[in-house]
Scaffold this motif. Structure first.
Motif, PDB file in Angstrom:
ATOM      1  N   UNK A  86       1.224  -1.473   0.138  1.00 41.58           N
ATOM      2  CA  UNK A  86       0.231   0.223   0.142  1.00 41.58           C
ATOM      3  C   UNK A  86       0.705   1.158   0.058  1.00 41.58           C
ATOM      4  N   UNK A  87       2.119   1.209   0.473  1.00 42.06           N
ATOM      5  CA  UNK A  87       2.703   2.286   0.854  1.00 42.06           C
ATOM      6  C   UNK A  87       4.189   2.684  -0.563  1.00 42.06           C
ATOM      7  N   UNK A  88       3.943   1.588  -0.816  1.00 47.71           N
ATOM      8  CA  UNK A  88       4.399   1.473  -2.439  1.00 47.71           C
ATOM      9  C   UNK A  88       3.921   2.097  -3.176  1.00 47.71           C
ATOM     10  N   UNK A  89       2.165   1.526  -3.381  1.00 50.78           N
ATOM     11  CA  UNK A  89       1.546   2.292  -4.551  1.00 50.78           C
ATOM     12  C   UNK A  89       1.227   3.714  -4.388  1.00 50.78           C
ATOM     13  N   UNK A  90       1.337   4.348  -2.752  1.00 52.44           N
ATOM     14  CA  UNK A  90       0.405   5.585  -2.802  1.00 52.44           C
ATOM     15  C   UNK A  90       1.771   6.266  -2.761  1.00 52.44           C
ATOM     16  N   UNK A  91       3.436   5.777  -2.389  1.00 49.26           N
ATOM     17  CA  UNK A  91       4.418   6.798  -3.086  1.00 49.26           C
ATOM     18  C   UNK A  91       4.617   7.349  -4.402  1.00 49.26           C
ATOM     19  N   UNK A  92       3.847   5.305  -5.171  1.00 48.04           N
ATOM     20  CA  UNK A  92       3.968   5.688  -6.821  1.00 48.04           C
ATOM     21  C   UNK A  92       2.652   7.371  -7.259  1.00 48.04           C
ATOM     22  N   UNK A  93       2.097   6.770  -6.745  1.00 49.28           N
ATOM     23  CA  UNK A  93       0.699   7.781  -6.833  1.00 49.28           C
ATOM     24  C   UNK A  93       1.479   9.583  -6.179  1.00 49.28           C
ATOM     25  N   UNK A  94       2.013   9.593  -5.142  1.00 50.52           N
ATOM     26  CA  UNK A  94       2.550  10.657  -5.022  1.00 50.52           C
ATOM     27  C   UNK A  94       3.914  11.489  -5.849  1.00 50.52           C
ATOM     28  N   UNK A  95       4.478  10.503  -6.086  1.00 52.26           N
ATOM     29  CA  UNK A  95       6.007  10.591  -7.231  1.00 52.26           C
ATOM     30  C   UNK A  95       5.192  10.939  -8.351  1.00 52.26           C
ATOM     31  N   UNK A  96       3.805  10.572  -9.284  1.00 53.71           N
ATOM     32  CA  UNK A  96       3.263  10.675 -10.408  1.00 53.71           C
ATOM     33  C   UNK A  96       2.968  11.848 -10.372  1.00 53.71           C
ATOM     34  N   UNK A  97       2.090  12.718  -9.400  1.00 54.22           N
ATOM     35  CA  UNK A  97       1.610  13.656  -9.198  1.00 54.22           C
ATOM     36  C   UNK A  97       2.635  15.036  -8.735  1.00 54.22           C
ATOM     37  N   UNK A  98       3.832  15.154  -8.419  1.00 49.25           N
ATOM     38  CA  UNK A  98       4.958  15.625  -8.373  1.00 49.25           C
ATOM     39  C   UNK A  98       5.306  15.557  -9.725  1.00 49.25           C
ATOM     40  N   UNK A  99       5.013  14.454 -10.639  1.00 46.74           N
ATOM     41  CA  UNK A  99       5.839  15.646 -11.935  1.00 46.74           C
ATOM     42  C   UNK A  99       4.844  16.107 -12.719  1.00 46.74           C
ATOM     43  N   UNK A 100       3.487  15.752 -12.180  1.00 43.15           N
ATOM     44  CA  UNK A 100       2.577  16.467 -13.219  1.00 43.15           C
ATOM     45  C   UNK A 100       2.754  17.830 -12.644  1.00 43.15           C
ATOM     46  N   UNK A 101       3.102  18.504 -10.874  1.00 46.21           N
ATOM     47  CA  UNK A 101       3.297  19.488 -11.163  1.00 46.21           C
ATOM     48  C   UNK A 101       4.686  20.492 -10.834  1.00 46.21           C
TER      49      UNK A 101
END
Length: 270
Positions: free
Chosen positions: A205-220
């Motif tokens: 769960x933490x790896x999946x959420x960290x991946x989503x956070x990382x993608x959101x950072x790149x989008x911003x």
């Protein structure tokens, strides 16, 4: 579950303390980082039997504590939390070094106990200085200062991400423990066997959420550069801070002030 949530808010308190607006908070992070690194290097450079000469060094973390308006109990609790590592390093010294080194009131003290006390004292000073530095600087600013002082960017970024990953880990752990406690009945499913499954799910769960956070950072627009709200600026105040403290550390390093003070008192009384 309450303990996990308390630890989560405990970690977040460090960022809250760093957001204060005091004179020590306004000093450039690079100046505080350089001074703290010199402090740690100086404390570590002492011999294994030194105790009294280390005592004046407590002045620096105590100054940061007072100037930064930090709660002493919070810092002390953090030092105690990691103290078992220092205890494990020196716990066998009293057994390996039993030669009498000094006598206090007729009680013989071996070199092992003196070196063990010296290890604990140096550990308390260095960890206390590091903790107060982060509490008056903030982890983001500390990582940015590391990068500006020549540390490889990937190392500073990884250090910052590791710190932020702790928040993701604790948040997910709180959710899973809450869901588990709501689903058990009469204590069933509360055994140790359930924890292995929980740990595996927590990692995924933490790896999946960290991946989503990382993608959101790149989008911003994140491009691998650490940015903070306050611009860095090295001025006269910062140089006075650095050279003033370093000069004091040099005095503490080469002059045993407690012994000097004791000699003056004895001479005055005698």
């Amino acid at each position: 579950m309450g303990r996990i949530e308390n630890h989560f808010y405990d970690i977040g308190l460090l960022d809250t303390l760093a957001a204060q607006d005091t004179a020590i908070h306004r000093i450039d992070p690079r100046a505080k980082l350089i001074t703290t690194l010199v402090f740690i290097a100086t404390v570590v450079s002492f011999g294994k039997y030194e105790i009294s000469a280390l005592l004046p060094f407590a002045f620096y973390p105590v100054y940061l504590l007072a100037a930064g308006n930090l709660p002493p109990g919070y810092i002390i609790k953090k030092i105690i939390l990691v103290s078992p590592f220092a205890v494990m390093v020196g716990i066998f010294n009293p057994l390996l070094d039993q030669e009498t080194l000094l006598s206090i009131g007729g009680l013989s003290v071996s070199g092992g106990w003196v070196s063990f006390t010296s290890i604990l004292l140096r550990f308390t000073l260095t960890v206390g200085a590091a903790m107060t530095f982060v509490a008056v600087t903030g982890f983001n600013s500390a990582c940015m200062a590391l990068e500006r002082l020549g540390t490889p960017r990937f190392f500073a970024i990884q250090l910052l991400f590791l710190y932020r990953y702790l928040f993701v880990l604790v948040e997910e752990a709180v959710r899973m423990v809450r869901a588990r406690s709501l689903r058990v009945f009469e204590g069933k499913g509360m055994g140790l066997s359930a924890y292995s499954s929980l740990l595996g799910h927590l990692l995924l769960r933490t790896l999946d959420r960290a991946q989503r956070i990382h993608s959101a950072m790149w989008c911003r627009g994140f491009d691998g550069t650490i940015r903070i709200m306050k611009p860095l600026s090295m001025g006269r105040r910062e140089f006075v801070f650095i050279f003033g403290w370093v000069a004091l550390f040099v005095v503490f390093r080469f002059v045993n002030l407690p012994l000097l003070l004791e000699g003056l008192i004895v001479e005055f009384v005698g």
